[in-house]
Design a protein around this motif. Structure first.
Motif: not given
Lengths: 498, 459
Positions: A76-83, A393-397, A424-427
């Protein structure tokens, strides 16, 4: 003209003046100019000509489109930690023990396969393969390899779903980030958050659907507001950037000696004027403006409440790290993100710059990880203990990876790595993705993907799938063509779904 | 050294000699009929050609007989091939005798003889081809209409489509048989069963080959079929000896089918599917075998517009799980919920499946209403002053999967209630009064439930 005028006319003398101006303008444009008037009308109403009409008439309704979600959403929600900058997969998650033996040897042509490099390292006489200077260990029940740079992330690997086989087409920062955020390398398309706002609407009418937080404790390749822009979608779907400082949104407080009692009245009149304007010209931007005034009004109470850090106990600050007490840092933004997610903000996007280590990589990436690792892991843990990871949903990459060969001179303690789009790697973590799972595989050099490649379009398709959206069915007609986030590409990566 | 087989294998080579001579004789015969003046001198050549054809046919028949002794051929086809071949040789000599005048028959008989020769050569040759390559070989790549005329379509197991619906998938028929047909069928089919083994049907597999049985239900590692296909590829006994070996996924599925009893009619949905097999089915066959979520199974009628409006009036935001879904997700939007408002939930007693009442000053008594929402699967009650007494009202929720009680006042007492929830999957208990010991024993007693605690708060 329409009934709005009559209401206005009967109300107020000043408004009647304005009304007369409008009449005169209308008289000129609609009678004396003839064909010119039609031309003007179409100029002012271009979006109505080119855009889907269905969206132009609703103002305050922040609901999504009819027919969505297409199926039951996991997230229902997303937090995208863009590196931002391209974190090195070789120093973080993509463990390559074979490189210890090959350290310093030239990259074999059979691995590079004639790939065109960037202008920054293409002229090098040698391409010495470089193993990571940092040690790796296995963690958790999933026995996931993580480098010593990420001790906090290492603690939560059993909650994370790694994709080791991400790849992109872009080798330079701006097109690569633009590609990741909008599905196209050239500016002008709507960003992921804008698409979701457009399709799914808001779960909290008092806060923006799409909020952007940029770390203040990092520099590097620039970021532009268009990365969270709405492109050709109605303006109100663009990301709202909160400032990285004590007051995330300026001028929310009333000025001294003003109690705000007549603001509501003022806004109501303003709205009616705007509606008159909309009736004449049909410009959807006018509606967007009305909606924004209303949102700003509601944010006067909702934002101070949502961003009030005073009710956070010490153990929470300790969990996110000491930086989290300093507003605008990555750690503070992670904490703020959690608070916004608790308030059902649909899409929170963090940006943290500075991952672009062409030279001096060991020191540079160490610092980057120090500033982000603890808070990133804390955010996942904090969401989990509150039950929010259930449907968040948490996204890192980042936008691409880095080369196995050293850019510049390889010494015992120092090296650099150039941009590398091939792998490359994301999680991801949380709603709908398998915890403690790794998908995809690269070769011994972390140069080419040997199993289960995931393209940026596939990533977008999967993200939308988790939100209950069929990426092929969320479209917007613009300039005679229907656009989607995934253009004509993208496959949902079903094997990472729970 | 096996002389018989050594000679026998020259049969396919030698057999083309008589075919050529006899067809040449027939062609010359007809030429001389059509233009007597031009081809009047062919008679001698025709008789020589027929004689050589006859001798060749006898030679081919003899070594063919040797080859047949090696076995592995479909009996019926072999019978006809053999006798038609022998008949053909005899007929060739008869034709020769007529040609040179030993046997006196009317001239028209010679024409009939020639036609019979052509037919016999074709039929015998075709049967021989079927024996070597299998009966589908010739028309395998033929256009569809030709295959239709030959009656090949419909029973072509190699191209069997997997049904869309998981419940209709029969493991052997849809997942295994097509693979065996493709990779083993060339040498182990009903017409050519090398080693006496037919691998294209379940009956053939059950019957086994000359060396005994090939599948042992329940034991993949005692099944010759699995052993021979998993040997090192260089091994003399590795199967298939040429062509594409079976893939990792195919072998895993074969192993799993064998281990589960190797049933002919066993359906996918009847078998327990381990994670590995689930992954293979999803990635290689696009078959999703994950159990269906409750919201896809339960059938409810939609709430009326009036009831929906009443719910919204009471302060709830209400939306269907997805477009057209009758189940609802409901959240209370006000600051503090009142008994009268919570009563409104009963308007959609069966439809509410996700409910959020976090931080609404909820009391224990109000949970009595929540406990009546029969199809509830996710319930968020965090940050409310609720205690064990309230939790007991939830014991009837037999479809509840996720229960969020973080920051509530429940204690170890509630563990009893949790144990009554049969479908519980995740339980959030951070910041409750449940002790560490309580959590530990709960984890032991409910091994299938993911119990989520959180940061330990320093006193």
């Amino acid at each position: 003209m329409c009934h709005h005028h009559n209401i206005v006319r009967s109300d107020n003398k000043d408004l009647q003046k304005v009304e007369k101006q409008i009449d005169r303008r209308e008289f000129l444009t609609k009678t004396s100019l003839g064909l010119g008037a039609m031309a003007l009308g179409s100029l002012l109403g271009t979006e109505k000509l080119f855009a889907s009409v269905s969206d132009t008439n609703s103002i305050s309704e922040l609901n999504g489109l009819p027919g969505l979600p297409h199926f039951v959403p996991k997230a229902k929600r997303i937090v995208y930690l863009f590196q931002s900058g391209g974190p090195s997969q070789l120093e973080t998650f993509d463990y390559k023990p074979r490189l210890y033996d090959l350290h310093g040897q030239d990259l074999p042509a059979s691995v590079r396969q004639g790939q065109r490099l960037t202008g920054m390292s293409a002229d090098q006489t040698a391409f010495p393969m470089t193993s990571s200077i940092f040690n790796f260990k296995q963690y958790g029940e999933s026995r996931t390899w993580v480098s010593e740079l990420m001790p906090y992330t290492a603690e939560i690997v059993d909650d994370l779903c790694f994709i080791k086989s991400m790849h992109t087409e872009q080798i330079n920062h701006d097109p690569a980030i633009t590609f990741f955020q909008t599905g196209h390398q050239l500016p002008g398309r709507p960003s992921i958050g804008a698409w979701l706002s457009y399709g799914l609407g808001s779960d909290n009418q008092d806060l923006p659907t799409f909020i952007v937080l940029v770390s203040k404790n990092a520099g590097g390749q620039p970021l532009y507001a268009r990365l969270w822009g709405n492109g050709f979608l109605p303006t109100r779907h663009q990301g709202v950037q909160f400032r990285s400082g004590k007051d995330p949104v300026l001028y929310l407080n009333n000025p001294d000696n003003y109690d705000g009692t007549d603001r509501r009245e003022m806004l109501d009149y303003l709205r009616r004027l705007n509606e008159v304007q909309f009736d004449s010209y049909g410009d959807p931007e006018i509606n967007a403006r009305i909606a924004q005034y209303e949102m700003a009004y509601r944010m006067q109470t909702s934002v101070p409440e949502a961003t009030d850090m005073s009710d956070e106990p010490d153990y929470i600050y300790e969990m996110y790290g000491e930086d989290s007490r300093d507003p605008g840092t990555y750690a503070a933004n992670c904490l703020l993100a959690r608070k916004l997610l608790e308030k059902d903000v649909k899409f929170v996007q963090l940006y943290h710059q500075g991952w672009d280590q062409h030279g001096g990589l060991p020191a540079g990436i160490k610092n980057q990880c120090k500033n982000t690792d603890q808070a990133t892991a804390a955010l996942v843990k904090d969401l989990k203990q509150r039950g929010l990871l259930e449907d968040t949903l948490v996204i890192w990459g980042g936008e691409f990876g880095r080369t196995v060969y050293s850019q510049g001179k390889l010494t015992a303690t120092n090296y650099g790595r150039d941009h590398h789009p091939r792998c490359f790697t994301m999680w991801m973590a949380g709603a709908g993705v398998k915890p403690g799972f790794t998908y995809g595989q690269t070769d011994d050099f972390s140069y080419n993907i040997i199993k289960d490649p995931v393209h940026v379009h596939d990533f977008h398709a999967t993200l939308m799938h988790l939100c209950g959206v069929d990426h092929e069915r969320l479209t917007f007609k613009h300039q005679g063509r229907r656009y989607r986030l995934t253009d004509v590409h993208g496959h949902v990566v079903k094997r990472i779904l729970t | 050294m096996n002389v018989e087989l050594f000679l026998g294998r020259f049969h396919p080579l030698v057999v083309h000699l008589p075919i050529g001579f006899l067809l040449l004789a027939v062609i010359m015969e007809f030429l001389s009929r059509f233009s007597k003046s031009k081809f009047k001198n062919l008679d001698l050549a025709i008789s020589i050609s027929i004689l050589l054809g006859g001798i060749g046919a006898i030679g081919a028949a003899i070594i063919g007989y040797l080859l047949a002794g090696s076995g592995g051929y479909d009996d019926q086809t072999l019978f006809w091939h053999k006798w038609l071949g022998i008949g053909l040789s005899a007929l060739a000599f008869l034709a020769w005798a007529m040609k040179i005048g030993y046997v006196k028959l009317p001239k028209s008989y010679a024409s009939i003889m020639m036609v019979i020769l052509v037919v016999l050569v074709s039929v015998t040759g075709h049967l021989g081809g079927n024996l070597t390559h299998g009966k589908d070989y010739l028309l395998h790549y033929a256009p569809e209409f030709i295959q239709n005329m030959a009656g090949m379509r419909g029973k072509d197991i190699g191209n069997q489509e997997i049904p869309q619906h998981v419940d209709s998938i029969v493991v052997f028929e849809h997942l295994i048989q097509p693979v065996l047909h493709k990779k083993c069928g060339n040498c182990h089919n009903e017409t050519k069963a090398n080693g006496g083994l037919i691998m294209t049907t379940i009956e053939g597999l059950n019957e086994g080959g000359d060396n005994g049985e090939v599948i042992v239900g329940g034991k993949s590692y005692e099944s010759e079929l699995f052993l021979r296909t998993t040997l090192p590829q260089g091994n003399r006994k590795f199967m298939p000896p040429k062509g594409e070996p079976m893939t990792y996924s195919e072998l895993r599925i074969l192993e799993w089918w064998l281990d589960n009893g190797a049933h002919a009619k066993g359906k996918l949905s009847d078998l327990e599917i381990p994670d590995k097999i689930q992954t293979i089915l999803l990635s290689d066959y696009q078959i999703d075998t994950k159990p269906k979520p409750y919201f896809d199974i339960v059938q409810v009628s939609p709430v009326s517009e009036n009831e929906m409006n009443e719910l919204i009036q009471a302060g709830f935001s209400v939306s269907p799980l997805s477009d057209g879904h009758h189940l609802l997700q409901v959240r209370f939007d006000g600051e503090e919920i009142k008994s009268k408002q919570i009563e409104a939930l009963l308007l959609a007693k069966e439809q509410i499946t996700w409910l959020e009442l976090a931080n609404k000053s909820l009391s224990d008594e109000m949970l009595m209403v929540v406990g009546k929402l029969t199809n509830l699967t996710r319930l968020k009650l965090s940050n409310n002053p609720i205690t064990n007494a309230g939790i007991t009202y939830l014991e009837e929720l037999e479809h509840l999967e996720v229960l969020n009680l973080y920051s509530t006042e429940v204690t170890n007492e509630s563990v009893k209630s949790f144990k009554r929830l049969p479908t519980l999957k995740r339980l959030y208990l951070w910041k409750t009064n449940i002790t560490n010991e309580g959590l530990e024993s709960l984890k032991k007693e409910l091994p299938g439930v993911n119990i989520v605690d959180g940061t330990k708060i320093k006193p």
